[in-house]
Design a protein around this motif. Sequence first.
Motif, short mmCIF file in Angstrom:
data_model
loop_
_atom_site.label_atom_id
_atom_site.label_comp_id
_atom_site.label_asym_id
_atom_site.label_seq_id
_atom_site.Cartn_x
_atom_site.Cartn_y
_atom_site.Cartn_z
N MET A 112 0.84 -1.19 0.00
CA MET A 112 0.00 0.00 0.00
C MET A 112 0.88 1.24 0.00
SD MET A 112 -3.12 1.13 2.57
CE MET A 112 -4.28 -0.02 1.83
N ILE A 113 0.76 2.05 -1.07
CA ILE A 113 1.59 3.25 -1.24
C ILE A 113 0.71 4.49 -1.12
CG2 ILE A 113 3.25 4.40 -2.72
CD1 ILE A 113 2.31 0.98 -3.77
N LEU A 114 1.14 5.42 -0.31
CA LEU A 114 0.43 6.68 -0.15
C LEU A 114 1.15 7.77 -0.94
CD1 LEU A 114 -1.09 8.16 3.06
CD2 LEU A 114 0.59 9.52 1.83
N VAL A 115 0.41 8.51 -1.74
CA VAL A 115 0.97 9.60 -2.55
C VAL A 115 0.32 10.90 -2.12
CG1 VAL A 115 1.37 10.50 -4.87
CG2 VAL A 115 1.30 8.01 -4.48
N THR A 116 1.14 11.88 -1.76
CA THR A 116 0.62 13.17 -1.32
C THR A 116 1.54 14.28 -1.80
OG1 THR A 116 -0.22 14.39 0.60
CG2 THR A 116 1.82 13.15 0.90
N SER A 117 1.22 15.50 -1.41
CA SER A 117 2.03 16.67 -1.73
C SER A 117 1.85 17.68 -0.61
CB SER A 117 1.62 17.28 -3.08
OG SER A 117 0.27 17.70 -3.04
N VAL A 118 2.58 18.78 -0.70
CA VAL A 118 2.43 19.83 0.30
C VAL A 118 1.27 20.75 -0.07
CG1 VAL A 118 3.56 21.79 1.42
CG2 VAL A 118 4.87 19.75 0.87
N LEU A 119 1.24 21.19 -1.31
CA LEU A 119 0.21 22.11 -1.79
C LEU A 119 -0.62 21.44 -2.88
CD1 LEU A 119 2.43 25.32 -2.12
CD2 LEU A 119 1.01 24.66 -0.16
N GLU A 120 -1.72 22.07 -3.24
CA GLU A 120 -2.52 21.57 -4.35
C GLU A 120 -1.85 21.93 -5.68
OE1 GLU A 120 -6.20 23.59 -5.18
OE2 GLU A 120 -5.64 25.27 -3.89
N ASN A 121 -2.30 21.27 -6.74
CA ASN A 121 -1.79 21.51 -8.09
C ASN A 121 -0.30 21.23 -8.24
OD1 ASN A 121 -4.29 22.29 -9.17
ND2 ASN A 121 -4.00 24.41 -8.51
N GLU A 122 0.20 20.27 -7.47
CA GLU A 122 1.59 19.85 -7.65
C GLU A 122 1.69 18.59 -8.50
OE1 GLU A 122 4.68 20.69 -4.81
OE2 GLU A 122 3.17 20.87 -3.23
N GLY A 123 0.56 17.99 -8.85
CA GLY A 123 0.55 16.84 -9.74
C GLY A 123 0.44 15.49 -9.06
N LYS A 124 0.05 15.45 -7.79
CA LYS A 124 0.01 14.16 -7.08
C LYS A 124 -1.03 13.21 -7.67
CE LYS A 124 -3.44 15.55 -3.70
NZ LYS A 124 -4.45 14.70 -4.38
N SER A 125 -2.18 13.74 -8.09
CA SER A 125 -3.23 12.87 -8.64
C SER A 125 -2.80 12.29 -9.99
CB SER A 125 -4.54 13.65 -8.80
OG SER A 125 -5.04 14.04 -7.54
#
Length: 321
Positions: A112-125
Amino acid sequence: KVPTAPVDAYDEVDLLSKVFLGTVAGVCAVLFLYFYLRDDIKNESQVEKKLDTKLFATIYHENLNKGLLRIRHKEKTELLISNPVTSFGYIETFQKLCVKLEHKLKTQKGQMILVTSVLENEGKSTVSANLAMSLAKRGKTVLLVDMDLRKPTQYQLFNQTYAKGAAQVGSCLAGKDDLEDAVRQIDETTLYLLGGNRSYKNATRLIVSNQAKETVLRLKNAADYVILDTPPLYHAADAEELMRYADAGLIVVRQNRAKVKDINDAVDVFYKMGCQLLGCVLNDVKTGLLGDVVSRGDGYQYRYGYGYGYYQQKKEPKENT
């Protein structure tokens, strides 16, 4: 003789032109210095020097809005590796990322891998979607879960529609629907999506519920790999709560976006929650002097997060729960 008028003619147009050009040059110089001196990540070497984590992968800028017809009509193109106009180099980048990820997870027996970012619109999705598709192309069964309950995106990337009352990830976490009814297979591949289009104002309360815990733990045995696309850490505590269940995590950092201090604070959250951070995925990297300093624009927001404010209502109507 006494002159009755100025000897030198007064040219208003020439003076205004000089003032305008001087002002423009001054503003450009100030903006250049601002972006250059701003304490963010401008290139790969700065990741190792400034961040408390390693560089896991670099994803270079990919412009799909090519051609006068697309620019004129402002067509929105999803930056997915399944898109026929996506470059080979971009696809190969995710293939290499998958090989490295599989090796890391095999070593620690995680899935199970979690993908996140600090701010929105950084391309995580977009990174999450392409990572899931790349793993599926390697013969793995992959479940992509859109856990960004405040601003779901995956259903847009994969052109999924949801009728009113249809089973979604939020209703499964609340115990109202079964997972089997909400999971969808993508184009007869080994990639499955558990998502939705509803926006939940009480997302954090929903995620920390006992029912949600049982549901997330069930997901671990649902596929070879489970990828959790979570909200940005700066906007909500949802990702922090989900770190309790993930075997490993990746943090997506867009070039010239988040400040170094905020990124390191996010890295500390991984350590605090006991979730192994595999590293940083440096995203939308432009090379060259101007690329290192200014990498915004070119319609980037339409491909990464669709450019909407995180708490603003999206153009497509959604059912609030």
